[in-house]
Design a protein around this motif. Sequence first.
Motif, mmCIF file in Angstrom:
data_model
loop_
_atom_site.group_PDB
_atom_site.id
_atom_site.type_symbol
_atom_site.label_atom_id
_atom_site.label_comp_id
_atom_site.label_asym_id
_atom_site.label_seq_id
_atom_site.Cartn_x
_atom_site.Cartn_y
_atom_site.Cartn_z
ATOM 1 N N GLY A 1 0.830 -1.200 0.000
ATOM 2 C CA GLY A 1 0.000 0.000 0.000
ATOM 3 C C GLY A 1 0.861 1.244 0.000
ATOM 4 O O GLY A 1 2.057 1.207 0.272
ATOM 5 N N GLN A 2 0.221 2.351 -0.304
ATOM 6 C CA GLN A 2 0.923 3.624 -0.362
ATOM 7 C C GLN A 2 0.763 4.358 0.963
ATOM 8 O O GLN A 2 -0.334 4.428 1.522
ATOM 9 N N LYS A 3 1.861 4.907 1.458
ATOM 10 C CA LYS A 3 1.837 5.718 2.674
ATOM 11 C C LYS A 3 1.290 7.099 2.318
ATOM 12 O O LYS A 3 1.681 7.686 1.306
ATOM 13 N N LEU A 4 0.409 7.623 3.144
ATOM 14 C CA LEU A 4 -0.181 8.929 2.890
ATOM 15 C C LEU A 4 0.499 10.037 3.689
ATOM 16 O O LEU A 4 0.307 11.214 3.400
ATOM 17 N N ALA A 5 1.281 9.685 4.692
ATOM 18 C CA ALA A 5 1.969 10.673 5.531
ATOM 19 C C ALA A 5 3.091 9.961 6.276
ATOM 20 O O ALA A 5 3.256 8.750 6.167
ATOM 21 N N GLY A 6 3.862 10.733 7.026
ATOM 22 C CA GLY A 6 4.881 10.162 7.882
ATOM 23 C C GLY A 6 6.297 10.213 7.349
ATOM 24 O O GLY A 6 7.216 9.706 7.988
ATOM 25 N N ARG A 7 6.490 10.845 6.198
ATOM 26 C CA ARG A 7 7.846 10.917 5.639
ATOM 27 C C ARG A 7 8.768 11.658 6.604
ATOM 28 O O ARG A 7 8.491 12.785 7.013
ATOM 29 N N PRO A 8 9.892 11.048 6.995
ATOM 30 C CA PRO A 8 10.823 11.740 7.889
ATOM 31 C C PRO A 8 11.565 12.855 7.151
ATOM 32 O O PRO A 8 11.908 12.718 5.980
ATOM 33 N N ILE A 9 11.760 13.944 7.864
ATOM 34 C CA ILE A 9 12.547 15.057 7.339
ATOM 35 C C ILE A 9 13.525 15.440 8.445
ATOM 36 O O ILE A 9 13.130 16.055 9.437
ATOM 37 N N THR A 10 14.776 15.042 8.284
ATOM 38 C CA THR A 10 15.799 15.379 9.260
ATOM 39 C C THR A 10 16.707 16.433 8.648
ATOM 40 O O THR A 10 17.398 16.167 7.668
ATOM 41 N N LEU A 11 16.658 17.625 9.222
ATOM 42 C CA LEU A 11 17.498 18.726 8.761
ATOM 43 C C LEU A 11 18.712 18.785 9.672
ATOM 44 O O LEU A 11 18.578 18.740 10.902
ATOM 45 N N THR A 12 19.878 18.874 9.073
ATOM 46 C CA THR A 12 21.076 18.843 9.908
ATOM 47 C C THR A 12 22.182 19.733 9.359
ATOM 48 O O THR A 12 22.286 19.947 8.159
#
Length: 130
Positions: A43-54
């Motif tokens: 299935g396709q994820k609709l949200a939750g993508r991690p975004i780590t800014l460093t």
Amino acid sequence: MSIIKLDEIVLPDGIWWADEMNWSPMEQSFEYSLAGSLVVDAGQKLAGRPITLTGGEDFAWTTRAIVLALKVKEATPGIEMVLDYNGREFDVMFDLSGGPAVIATPVVQHSDYDTNAAIYHSLTIKLFEI
């Protein structure tokens, strides 16, 4: 020069999205049926993508004032924000699942750390897309 902002807070020049390419919008699991057949769920994820800014030890430093502004936001339960990453906008929240989402380390240790606003920090901000 690109500008990266979290709501109204301008983040340091050179901060980068460390895990941008380490995520897939698809999820997959499999198991075997009692008859021995392979059953695949996808299935396709609709949200939750991690975004780590460093940033790092020698780039993308920020001031104590910016760190404190981020910490105020981090302490606000359920806060939703807009990340403008080089003209691409994402609706995000802090990722507190593994501890603090805003991690700042002074570049140089000072005895007057608490009062010296000119001290620079390397910065990591853990977010996820909602």
